[in-house]
Design an enzyme around this catalytic site. Structure first.
Site, PDB file in Angstrom:
ATOM      1  N   ASP A   1     108.958  45.613 -88.880  1.00  0.00           N
ATOM      2  CA  ASP A   1     108.914  46.863 -88.118  1.00  0.00           C
ATOM      3  C   ASP A   1     109.700  47.991 -88.771  1.00  0.00           C
ATOM      4  OD1 ASP A   1     107.424  45.515 -86.163  1.00  0.00           O
ATOM      5  OD2 ASP A   1     109.258  44.768 -85.240  1.00  0.00           O
TER       6      ASP A   1
ATOM      7  N   LYS B 194     106.325  50.143 -92.214  1.00  0.00           N
ATOM      8  CA  LYS B 194     105.440  49.918 -93.365  1.00  0.00           C
ATOM      9  C   LYS B 194     104.072  50.557 -93.166  1.00  0.00           C
ATOM     10  CE  LYS B 194     105.996  45.421 -92.864  1.00  0.00           C
ATOM     11  NZ  LYS B 194     107.069  45.281 -91.865  1.00  0.00           N
TER      12      LYS B 194
ATOM     13  N   ASN C 168     100.338  38.534 -86.187  1.00  0.00           N
ATOM     14  CA  ASN C 168     101.711  38.699 -85.683  1.00  0.00           C
ATOM     15  C   ASN C 168     102.237  40.077 -86.089  1.00  0.00           C
ATOM     16  OD1 ASN C 168     101.622  37.849 -88.375  1.00  0.00           O
ATOM     17  ND2 ASN C 168     103.422  36.549 -88.246  1.00  0.00           N
TER      18      ASN C 168
ATOM     19  N   GLY D 237     102.199  44.166 -86.681  1.00  0.00           N
ATOM     20  CA  GLY D 237     101.709  45.292 -85.885  1.00  0.00           C
ATOM     21  C   GLY D 237     102.098  46.568 -86.592  1.00  0.00           C
ATOM     22  N   HIS D 238     101.134  47.245 -87.203  1.00  0.00           N
ATOM     23  CA  HIS D 238     101.442  48.436 -87.986  1.00  0.00           C
ATOM     24  C   HIS D 238     100.839  49.672 -87.327  1.00  0.00           C
ATOM     25  CE1 HIS D 238     101.892  45.557 -91.646  1.00  0.00           C
ATOM     26  NE2 HIS D 238     102.858  45.432 -90.762  1.00  0.00           N
TER      27      HIS D 238
ATOM     28  N   GLN E 140     105.652  41.734 -91.979  1.00  0.00           N
ATOM     29  CA  GLN E 140     106.983  41.219 -91.646  1.00  0.00           C
ATOM     30  C   GLN E 140     108.032  41.773 -92.620  1.00  0.00           C
ATOM     31  OE1 GLN E 140     104.356  38.378 -91.652  1.00  0.00           O
ATOM     32  NE2 GLN E 140     104.006  39.262 -89.668  1.00  0.00           N
TER      33      GLN E 140
ATOM     34  N   THR F 257     102.990  44.339 -81.317  1.00  0.00           N
ATOM     35  CA  THR F 257     102.113  43.193 -81.100  1.00  0.00           C
ATOM     36  C   THR F 257     102.298  42.610 -79.706  1.00  0.00           C
ATOM     37  OG1 THR F 257     102.108  42.688 -83.451  1.00  0.00           O
ATOM     38  CG2 THR F 257     101.498  40.899 -81.991  1.00  0.00           C
ATOM     39  N   THR F 258     103.544  42.404 -79.307  1.00  0.00           N
ATOM     40  CA  THR F 258     103.783  41.742 -78.018  1.00  0.00           C
ATOM     41  C   THR F 258     104.352  42.683 -76.962  1.00  0.00           C
ATOM     42  OG1 THR F 258     106.006  41.104 -78.715  1.00  0.00           O
ATOM     43  CG2 THR F 258     104.236  39.516 -79.136  1.00  0.00           C
TER      44      THR F 258
ATOM     45  N   PRO G 166     110.747  44.438 -75.966  1.00  0.00           N
ATOM     46  CA  PRO G 166     111.757  45.401 -76.433  1.00  0.00           C
ATOM     47  C   PRO G 166     112.439  44.859 -77.685  1.00  0.00           C
ATOM     48  CG  PRO G 166     112.436  44.379 -74.351  1.00  0.00           C
ATOM     49  CD  PRO G 166     111.046  43.905 -74.635  1.00  0.00           C
TER      50      PRO G 166
HETATM   51  P1  IMO Z   1     105.469  43.559 -88.802  1.00  0.00           P
HETATM   52  O1  IMO Z   1     104.463  43.314 -89.899  1.00  0.00           O
HETATM   53  C1  IMO Z   1     108.705  42.033 -86.354  1.00  0.00           C
HETATM   54  C2  IMO Z   1     108.893  37.701 -85.689  1.00  0.00           C
HETATM   55  C3  IMO Z   1     108.717  37.218 -84.277  1.00  0.00           C
HETATM   56  C4  IMO Z   1     109.602  35.967 -84.300  1.00  0.00           C
HETATM   57  C5  IMO Z   1     109.354  35.407 -85.694  1.00  0.00           C
HETATM   58  C6  IMO Z   1     108.332  34.306 -85.757  1.00  0.00           C
HETATM   59  O2  IMO Z   1     104.970  44.389 -87.686  1.00  0.00           O
HETATM   60  O3  IMO Z   1     106.761  44.022 -89.366  1.00  0.00           O
HETATM   61  P2  IMO Z   1     105.672  34.286 -85.615  1.00  0.00           P
HETATM   62  O4  IMO Z   1     104.746  34.708 -84.518  1.00  0.00           O
HETATM   63  O5  IMO Z   1     105.452  35.012 -86.905  1.00  0.00           O
HETATM   64  O6  IMO Z   1     105.709  32.793 -85.790  1.00  0.00           O
HETATM   65  O7  IMO Z   1     107.147  34.680 -85.074  1.00  0.00           O
HETATM   66  O8  IMO Z   1     108.916  36.498 -86.478  1.00  0.00           O
HETATM   67  N1  IMO Z   1     107.824  38.545 -86.210  1.00  0.00           N
HETATM   68  C7  IMO Z   1     107.925  39.887 -86.370  1.00  0.00           C
HETATM   69  N2  IMO Z   1     108.893  40.736 -86.031  1.00  0.00           N
HETATM   70  N3  IMO Z   1     107.612  42.513 -86.976  1.00  0.00           N
HETATM   71  C8  IMO Z   1     106.634  41.669 -87.375  1.00  0.00           C
HETATM   72  O9  IMO Z   1     105.627  42.078 -88.158  1.00  0.00           O
HETATM   73  C9  IMO Z   1     106.728  40.291 -87.025  1.00  0.00           C
HETATM   74  N4  IMO Z   1     105.949  39.208 -87.213  1.00  0.00           N
HETATM   75  C10 IMO Z   1     106.630  38.150 -86.733  1.00  0.00           C
HETATM   76  O10 IMO Z   1     109.189  38.166 -83.355  1.00  0.00           O
HETATM   77  O11 IMO Z   1     110.944  36.325 -84.214  1.00  0.00           O
HETATM   78 MG    MG Z   2     105.580  45.115 -86.020  1.00  0.00          MG
END
Ligand code: IMO
Ligand code: MG
Length: 423
Positions: A12, A15, A37, A39-40, A223, A299-300, A303
């Site tokens: 987050d 990107k 997972n 969310g952009h 991520q 995504t979810t 907060p």
């Molecule tokens: P972007 O690409 C922030 C976090 C989840 C959890 C851990 C494992 O938007 O930056 P998962 O569902 O991947 O098995 O969850 O990773 N997580 C993210 N947190 N941004 C994301 O993606 C994330 N994708 C997974 O909250 O802590």
């Molecule tokens: Mg995200």
């Protein structure tokens, strides 16, 4: 020029916005790991777009987007994203979207298992519940179903049979869950295969051939470094290699083809889900920054936890990804603060840590060592050149540069496309 963009914190970092800007000047944008997972968010004019699987570059007409072999694809969600864009006037066709036949498919049993496993854990990870972990686990266990299997009825059926024989027993015996019907899943997923068939190809060959013809590729990491399965705050991580190293295995492109690595970093720190977070704010500041930065998971909707910039953490990321330049995002969010802190070390049991500790028990209990700077107390969203930034904002950026030992090239000062300073 081939560029990789990686997240340097816990995801987050912004990107999506950076990719949207950089992809205007590149021919192809490719994702290499993660799934829905991610969310952009991209804001164009008054329109907001949120992408989970499609690379954010899909908004640029005539640009090609690739979903590499290292991505895990939930076909239902991907089709939804494609249809959604079509309803907003953006057409996705086989010339603009290429999906690797080797990419693994997120199946309904992965999603359900993700939730069931979390419910049984005492130390919850706080996953996004999208089935990402179980899908990657099946990939490594060699029982996964790949995109190419969705277009081959015989193989799809036989792989499903093998999977459900084992999985239905586990669902029933371990989780007291009724399990899944072979016929239903087969029919549903074969129909997704037919819809997505035009996009499926060998994306590794495609990317390398395009690079041979001097086309430029932008690699979009999902991520962040501290969610990486190897280098992140394990076990509170995702199940793929989100560092730049994941690019090679996740796309079939050799490391010597990458010219530049840009790390995306938020001007403060956030994380969603569980796990250590040394610089997390106390509650009132957390509420303030969360509201100002709209820090809710795309995504979810959860907060996000918020805290001060942690230079120990980000410096580790710079090393692991061998970053050439930084993009600092959401600097505007700090604009109301009287004082701004930067973490420059951790203290634990009388010892000072300047490097990111391997032992997460230290990270969990460490006291951050802060430097404090004066805020700039101004709305900076109208600024377009570095020299016009308030002096205290420049001081903040330059202090980060000296702590991180890498230069800042992009500074984002708002959610809109134009709200960016390029140095
Ligand atoms: P972007 O690409 C922030 C976090 C989840 C959890 C851990 C494992 O938007 O930056 P998962 O569902 O991947 O098995 O969850 O990773 N997580 C993210 N947190 N941004 C994301 O993606 C994330 N994708 C997974 O909250 O802590
Ligand atoms: Mg995200």
């Amino acid at each position: 020029m081939n560029i990789a963009v990686v997240g340097s914190q816990w995801g987050d970092e912004g990107k999506g916005k950076l990719i949207d800007i950089l992809s205007a000047d590149t021919d192809i944008t490719a994702r290499y790991q993660g799934g829905n997972n991610a969310g952009h968010t991209v804001v164009v004019g008054d329109e907001e777009y949120v992408f989970h699987l499609l690379p954010s570059a899909i908004l640029h007409k005539g640009k090609v987007c690739v979903i590499g072999n290292g991505v895990v694809v939930d076909p239902k969600e991907l089709i939804k994203e494609i249809d959604n864009l079509a309803s907003r006037g953006i057409k996705v066709n086989a010339a603009r979207l290429k999906i690797s036949g080797h990419a693994h498919v997120v199946m309904p049993y992965h999603r359900i298992l993700d939730g069931l496993r979390e419910s049984k854990r005492k130390n919850k990870i706080g996953t996004t519940g999208r089935g990402i972990g179980p899908c990657y686990a099946d990939k490594v266990s060699r029982c996964g179903i790949r995109m190419i299997d969705l277009v081959n009825p015989r193989i799809l059926r036989s792989k499903l049979e093998d999977n459900l024989r084992e999985k239905n027993e586990i669902f029933k015996e371990v989780f007291k869950n009724p399990g899944f019907s072979l016929e239903n899943i087969y029919k549903e997923y074969f129909s997704y295969g037919r819809k997505l068939a035009p996009y499926i190809c060998d994306t590794a060959l495609y990317l390398n051939r395009m690079m041979d013809r001097s086309k430029s590729v932008l690699f979009e990491g999902a991520q962040g470094t501290f969610l990486d399965i190897d280098f992140g705050t394990y076990p509170f991580v995702t199940s793929s290699n989100s560092i730049v190293g994941g690019l090679c295995t996740g796309s079939g492109v050799g490391p010597t083809r990458i010219d530049r690595v840009i790390a995306c970093v938020k001007a403060y720190t956030t994380r969603v889900g569980e796990g250590p977070f040394p610089t997390e704010f106390s509650s009132n500041l957390k509420d303030e920054i969360r509201a100002k930065g709209n820090e809710f998971g795309s995504t979810t909707g959860r907060p996000r936890r918020c805290g001060w910039f942690d230079s120990v953490l980000v410096r580790y990321s710079i090393i692991i990804n061998n970053v050439h330049e930084l993009a600092i995002m959401k600097l505007d969010v700090l604009g109301d603060l009287e004082k701004i802190k930067i973490c420059v070390g951790y203290r634990h049991k009388g010892k000072v840590y300047k490097d990111f500790p391997m032992d997460f028990d230290v990270l969990d209990k460490a006291q951050p060592i802060y430097e404090e700077m004066d805020g700039w107390k101004k709305d900076i969203s109208g600024v377009r050149s570095y020299s016009k930034l308030p002096v205290n904002a420049r001081r903040y950026i330059e202090r980060l540069e000296s702590l991180l030992k890498v230069g800042v090239k992009y500074i984002s000062i708002g959610t809109k496309r134009a709200e960016i300073i390029i140095r």
